[in-house]
Design an enzyme around this catalytic site. Structure first.
Site, PDB file in Angstrom:
ATOM      1  N   ARG A  30       0.818  -1.212   0.000  1.00 12.33           N
ATOM      2  CA  ARG A  30       0.000   0.000   0.000  1.00 12.33           C
ATOM      3  C   ARG A  30       0.855   1.266   0.000  1.00 12.33           C
ATOM      4  O   ARG A  30       0.560   2.228  -0.723  1.00 12.33           O
ATOM      5  CB  ARG A  30      -0.955  -0.014   1.198  1.00 12.33           C
ATOM      6  CG  ARG A  30      -1.824   1.221   1.379  1.00 12.33           C
ATOM      7  CD  ARG A  30      -2.428   1.751   0.092  1.00 12.33           C
ATOM      8  NE  ARG A  30      -3.084   0.735  -0.711  1.00 12.33           N
ATOM      9  CZ  ARG A  30      -3.324   0.860  -2.012  1.00 12.33           C
ATOM     10  NH1 ARG A  30      -2.930   1.953  -2.658  1.00 12.33           N
ATOM     11  NH2 ARG A  30      -3.933  -0.100  -2.682  1.00 12.33           N
ATOM     12  N   LYS A  57       2.097  25.030  -3.525  1.00 15.18           N
ATOM     13  CA  LYS A  57       0.867  24.383  -3.055  1.00 15.18           C
ATOM     14  C   LYS A  57       1.040  22.873  -3.128  1.00 15.18           C
ATOM     15  O   LYS A  57       0.480  22.185  -3.982  1.00 15.18           O
ATOM     16  CB  LYS A  57      -0.329  24.849  -3.878  1.00 15.18           C
ATOM     17  CG  LYS A  57      -0.614  26.336  -3.720  1.00 15.18           C
ATOM     18  CD  LYS A  57      -1.735  26.796  -4.635  1.00 15.18           C
ATOM     19  CE  LYS A  57      -1.970  28.289  -4.500  1.00 15.18           C
ATOM     20  NZ  LYS A  57      -3.011  28.779  -5.435  1.00 15.18           N
ATOM     21  N   LYS A 106       4.084  39.195  -3.223  1.00 10.21           N
ATOM     22  CA  LYS A 106       2.676  38.968  -3.548  1.00 10.21           C
ATOM     23  C   LYS A 106       1.824  40.134  -3.056  1.00 10.21           C
ATOM     24  O   LYS A 106       2.332  41.095  -2.479  1.00 10.21           O
ATOM     25  CB  LYS A 106       2.222  37.637  -2.966  1.00 10.21           C
ATOM     26  CG  LYS A 106       3.093  36.460  -3.425  1.00 10.21           C
ATOM     27  CD  LYS A 106       2.437  35.123  -3.217  1.00 10.21           C
ATOM     28  CE  LYS A 106       1.380  34.894  -4.272  1.00 10.21           C
ATOM     29  NZ  LYS A 106       0.826  33.517  -4.194  1.00 10.21           N
ATOM     30  N   GLU A 109       4.123  39.968  -8.042  1.00  8.12           N
ATOM     31  CA  GLU A 109       2.782  39.676  -8.537  1.00  8.12           C
ATOM     32  C   GLU A 109       2.050  40.978  -8.824  1.00  8.12           C
ATOM     33  O   GLU A 109       2.048  41.898  -7.997  1.00  8.12           O
ATOM     34  CB  GLU A 109       2.003  38.867  -7.489  1.00  8.12           C
ATOM     35  CG  GLU A 109       0.569  38.566  -7.869  1.00  8.12           C
ATOM     36  CD  GLU A 109      -0.179  37.875  -6.743  1.00  8.12           C
ATOM     37  OE1 GLU A 109      -0.440  36.675  -6.866  1.00  8.12           O
ATOM     38  OE2 GLU A 109      -0.479  38.550  -5.728  1.00  8.12           O
ATOM     39  N   ASP A 159      -1.449  37.942 -12.537  1.00  7.07           N
ATOM     40  CA  ASP A 159      -2.453  37.157 -11.823  1.00  7.07           C
ATOM     41  C   ASP A 159      -3.867  37.409 -12.348  1.00  7.07           C
ATOM     42  O   ASP A 159      -4.326  38.552 -12.412  1.00  7.07           O
ATOM     43  CB  ASP A 159      -2.392  37.481 -10.326  1.00  7.07           C
ATOM     44  CG  ASP A 159      -3.180  36.484  -9.485  1.00  7.07           C
ATOM     45  OD1 ASP A 159      -3.121  35.285  -9.796  1.00  7.07           O
ATOM     46  OD2 ASP A 159      -3.838  36.919  -8.531  1.00  7.07           O
TER      47      ASP A 159
END
Length: 285
Positions: free
Chosen positions: A103, A138, A170, A200, A221
């Site tokens: 597994r 992410k 950002k 950004e 963005d």
């Protein structure tokens, strides 16, 4: 370009942690009770869907950490395409160890192959353009090196690996620092000459401001293809252009056709479906 394997030093910790989670304090009580000691088997890992393989080192290590006597023979390497029924690897050794490691091996191989497969789908969608697919931060905690490797196996490229290897200013950085230009100036004053700086931007006005100060890359963005095309013209080769926000296989071609250098896609690591791969018994030895 040849896909370079990850050092074992990076692969082993997450695989070992996964096995320890599964084995707990008593080990595989089912296999120990049901399978005679000394029994040996041959099994195969086979694809049940179309996809691209990644994670064979992790899968092999899962078996070998359980029992070093287990031997895995690969019939395809990471980065290779498979169709339903294709045998990916043959594994032979003590039956208890095969069942104990099964597994964990399949979890890593299926998850990483899923990432490679969806990445390959976007790469195919933008073929013929100048753009490349890149992943983001992410990622699943603890699995970043493996997941970013899987993106490379699918034909994509990696964005920064973490907070330490590049500056990415950002929207919240901009808001707190007091603007695009001020954020960039502070970044230039605060990092070494080898560190790239990206900012950004949400609007073309912000892009003009960033280009006046100068940066290495701009993250465009949630812009439309028309806005992206205009942004590429504004940049005019002075920085790397990166499109981000809601890019899917259906929209990727239009985004890439705008002339941007990169398509940044977070879901290829955080939401890629597992590639269905099975472990099938072939014979007792």
């Amino acid at each position: 370009m040849t896909l370079a394997a990850l050092p074992r030093l990076l692969v082993e910790p997450p695989v070992r942690a996964a096995l320890l989670e599964d084995l707990g304090l008593a080990g595989d009580i089912t296999s120990t009770a049901v399978i005679p000691a000394g029994h040996r088997s041959t099994v195969v890992m086979a694809a049940r869907k179309h996809g691209v393989i990644a994670g064979l080192d992790a899968a092999e290590l899962a078996f070998q950490l359980v029992d070093p006597k287990i031997v895995m023979t690969r019939h395809i390497e990471d980065g290779g395409a498979v169709k339903p029924g294709d045998v990916i690897a043959t594994i032979e050794g003590p039956s208890r160890g095969l069942l104990t490691g099964e597994r964990t091996a399949l979890n890593f191989l299926g998850h990483l192959s899923g990432i490679a497969s969806v990445t390959a789908g976007i790469v195919a969608a933008i073929e013929g353009t100048r753009a490349s697919v890149v992943c983001t931060r992410k990622t699943t905690p603890g699995l970043r090196a493996l997941e970013k490797y899987a993106v490379r196996a699918g034909g994509g490229m990696n964005h920064r690996f973490a907070l330490y290897d590049a500056v990415l200013i950002k929207d919240n950085h901009v808001a707190i620092a007091g603007g695009i230009a001020e954020s960039i100036r502070r970044a230039k004053a605060g990092v070494g000459h080898m560190v790239k700086i990206e900012v950004e931007v949400d609007t073309l006005d912000q892009l003009h401001e960033a280009m006046e100060v100068g940066v290495d890359a701009v993250l465009l963005d949630n812009m439309t293809p028309d806005q992206l095309r205009e942004a590429v013209g504004i940049v005019a080769g002075r920085a790397i252009t990166e499109a981000s926000g809601g890019i899917t296989p259906a929209t990727a071609a239009a985004v890439a056709a705008s002339g941007v250098d990169l398509l940044s896609v977070g879901w290829i690591t955080h939401s890629a479906p597992t590639l269905d791969i099975g472990l099938d018994f072939r014979s007792a030895n």
